[in-house]
Design a protein around this motif. Structure first.
Motif, PDB file in Angstrom:
ATOM      1  N   VAL A 172       0.856  -1.188   0.000  1.00  0.00           N
ATOM      2  CA  VAL A 172       0.000   0.000   0.000  1.00  0.00           C
ATOM      3  C   VAL A 172       0.894   1.241   0.000  1.00  0.00           C
ATOM      4  N   PRO A 173       0.399   2.349  -0.519  1.00  0.00           N
ATOM      5  CA  PRO A 173       1.214   3.564  -0.560  1.00  0.00           C
ATOM      6  C   PRO A 173       1.519   4.084   0.842  1.00  0.00           C
ATOM      7  N   GLY A 174       2.785   4.352   1.091  1.00  0.00           N
ATOM      8  CA  GLY A 174       3.214   4.936   2.352  1.00  0.00           C
ATOM      9  C   GLY A 174       3.253   6.453   2.262  1.00  0.00           C
ATOM     10  N   ASP A 175       3.716   7.086   3.333  1.00  0.00           N
ATOM     11  CA  ASP A 175       3.675   8.543   3.430  1.00  0.00           C
ATOM     12  C   ASP A 175       4.483   9.249   2.346  1.00  0.00           C
ATOM     13  N   SER A 176       5.650   8.710   1.976  1.00  0.00           N
ATOM     14  CA  SER A 176       6.457   9.364   0.933  1.00  0.00           C
ATOM     15  C   SER A 176       5.711   9.407  -0.396  1.00  0.00           C
ATOM     16  N   VAL A 177       5.045   8.330  -0.730  1.00  0.00           N
ATOM     17  CA  VAL A 177       4.275   8.265  -1.976  1.00  0.00           C
ATOM     18  C   VAL A 177       3.046   9.167  -1.868  1.00  0.00           C
ATOM     19  N   LEU A 178       2.348   9.083  -0.751  1.00  0.00           N
ATOM     20  CA  LEU A 178       1.155   9.908  -0.569  1.00  0.00           C
ATOM     21  C   LEU A 178       1.509  11.392  -0.622  1.00  0.00           C
ATOM     22  N   ARG A 179       2.615  11.775   0.002  1.00  0.00           N
ATOM     23  CA  ARG A 179       3.046  13.172  -0.025  1.00  0.00           C
ATOM     24  C   ARG A 179       3.291  13.620  -1.470  1.00  0.00           C
ATOM     25  N   GLY A 180       3.938  12.782  -2.253  1.00  0.00           N
ATOM     26  CA  GLY A 180       4.198  13.106  -3.649  1.00  0.00           C
ATOM     27  C   GLY A 180       2.929  13.265  -4.466  1.00  0.00           C
ATOM     28  N   LEU A 181       1.866  12.617  -4.036  1.00  0.00           N
ATOM     29  CA  LEU A 181       0.572  12.720  -4.720  1.00  0.00           C
ATOM     30  C   LEU A 181      -0.314  13.804  -4.115  1.00  0.00           C
ATOM     31  N   GLY A 182       0.175  14.446  -3.059  1.00  0.00           N
ATOM     32  CA  GLY A 182      -0.634  15.472  -2.403  1.00  0.00           C
ATOM     33  C   GLY A 182      -1.742  14.898  -1.547  1.00  0.00           C
ATOM     34  N   LEU A 183      -1.532  13.685  -1.019  1.00  0.00           N
ATOM     35  CA  LEU A 183      -2.545  13.000  -0.213  1.00  0.00           C
ATOM     36  C   LEU A 183      -1.993  12.665   1.157  1.00  0.00           C
ATOM     37  N   GLN A 184      -2.892  12.323   2.053  1.00  0.00           N
ATOM     38  CA  GLN A 184      -2.517  11.765   3.351  1.00  0.00           C
ATOM     39  C   GLN A 184      -3.523  10.696   3.712  1.00  0.00           C
ATOM     40  N   ARG A 185      -3.101   9.787   4.559  1.00  0.00           N
ATOM     41  CA  ARG A 185      -3.968   8.681   4.956  1.00  0.00           C
ATOM     42  C   ARG A 185      -5.015   9.194   5.953  1.00  0.00           C
ATOM     43  N   ASP A 186      -6.238   8.783   5.751  1.00  0.00           N
ATOM     44  CA  ASP A 186      -7.343   9.068   6.661  1.00  0.00           C
ATOM     45  C   ASP A 186      -8.126   7.778   6.751  1.00  0.00           C
ATOM     46  N   GLU A 187      -7.618   6.842   7.536  1.00  0.00           N
ATOM     47  CA  GLU A 187      -8.140   5.476   7.580  1.00  0.00           C
ATOM     48  C   GLU A 187      -9.647   5.443   7.548  1.00  0.00           C
ATOM     49  N   PRO A 188     -10.202   4.594   6.753  1.00  0.00           N
ATOM     50  CA  PRO A 188      -9.580   3.646   5.833  1.00  0.00           C
ATOM     51  C   PRO A 188      -9.457   4.176   4.411  1.00  0.00           C
ATOM     52  N   ALA A 189      -9.489   5.476   4.234  1.00  0.00           N
ATOM     53  CA  ALA A 189      -9.435   6.064   2.895  1.00  0.00           C
ATOM     54  C   ALA A 189      -8.313   7.099   2.843  1.00  0.00           C
ATOM     55  N   VAL A 210      -7.451  11.325   1.827  1.00  0.00           N
ATOM     56  CA  VAL A 210      -8.025  12.649   1.592  1.00  0.00           C
ATOM     57  C   VAL A 210      -6.915  13.605   1.184  1.00  0.00           C
ATOM     58  N   PRO A 211      -7.258  14.725   0.553  1.00  0.00           N
ATOM     59  CA  PRO A 211      -6.215  15.684   0.192  1.00  0.00           C
ATOM     60  C   PRO A 211      -5.418  16.119   1.420  1.00  0.00           C
ATOM     61  N   ARG A 212      -4.118  16.201   1.244  1.00  0.00           N
ATOM     62  CA  ARG A 212      -3.226  16.606   2.333  1.00  0.00           C
ATOM     63  C   ARG A 212      -3.427  18.088   2.615  1.00  0.00           C
ATOM     64  N   GLU A 213      -3.525  18.440   3.887  1.00  0.00           N
ATOM     65  CA  GLU A 213      -3.657  19.828   4.298  1.00  0.00           C
ATOM     66  C   GLU A 213      -2.289  20.503   4.264  1.00  0.00           C
ATOM     67  N   PRO A 214      -2.235  21.797   3.927  1.00  0.00           N
ATOM     68  CA  PRO A 214      -0.955  22.509   3.974  1.00  0.00           C
ATOM     69  C   PRO A 214      -0.368  22.444   5.385  1.00  0.00           C
TER      70      PRO A 214
END
Length: 100
Positions: free
Chosen positions: A53-70, A72-76
């Protein structure tokens, strides 16, 4: 196929993988995108094939963050640059992915 959401702005894992696939294509390939995010190309391949599953480095690069279980857009985030004595030199707001 567009990204499907259950709630406004919430992505399922399949949607995140689709966004990763598009980002890799835009960057010129999986290797180029992986290196730009500081992860291995094999890790990206594993995510694309459902082995990880995508970890934080990948999610950050996509502008996302984990919000279990889905997802959401990463907040500034506020970031500060400090000197060696801990004095704040600069404070800025960091944005990620396509929000930048």
């Amino acid at each position: 196929m567009g990204m499907m959401t259950d709630r406004k702005g919430v992505l399922r894992t399949d949607d995140v993988v689709g966004k990763l696939r598009a980002a890799c294509s835009e960057a010129g390939g999986q290797k180029a995108w992986a290196l730009s995010c500081g992860v291995s190309p094999q890790y990206i391949t594993d995510i694309l094939y459902g082995r990880r599953v995508p970890g934080d480095s990948v999610l950050r690069g996509l502008g996302l963050q984990r919000d279990e279980p889905a997802y959401v857009p990463r907040e500034p985030e506020e970031v500060a640059l400090c000197d060696q004595d801990g004095a704040t030199l600069l404070v800025a707001t960091a944005t990620w992915g396509d929000r930048a």
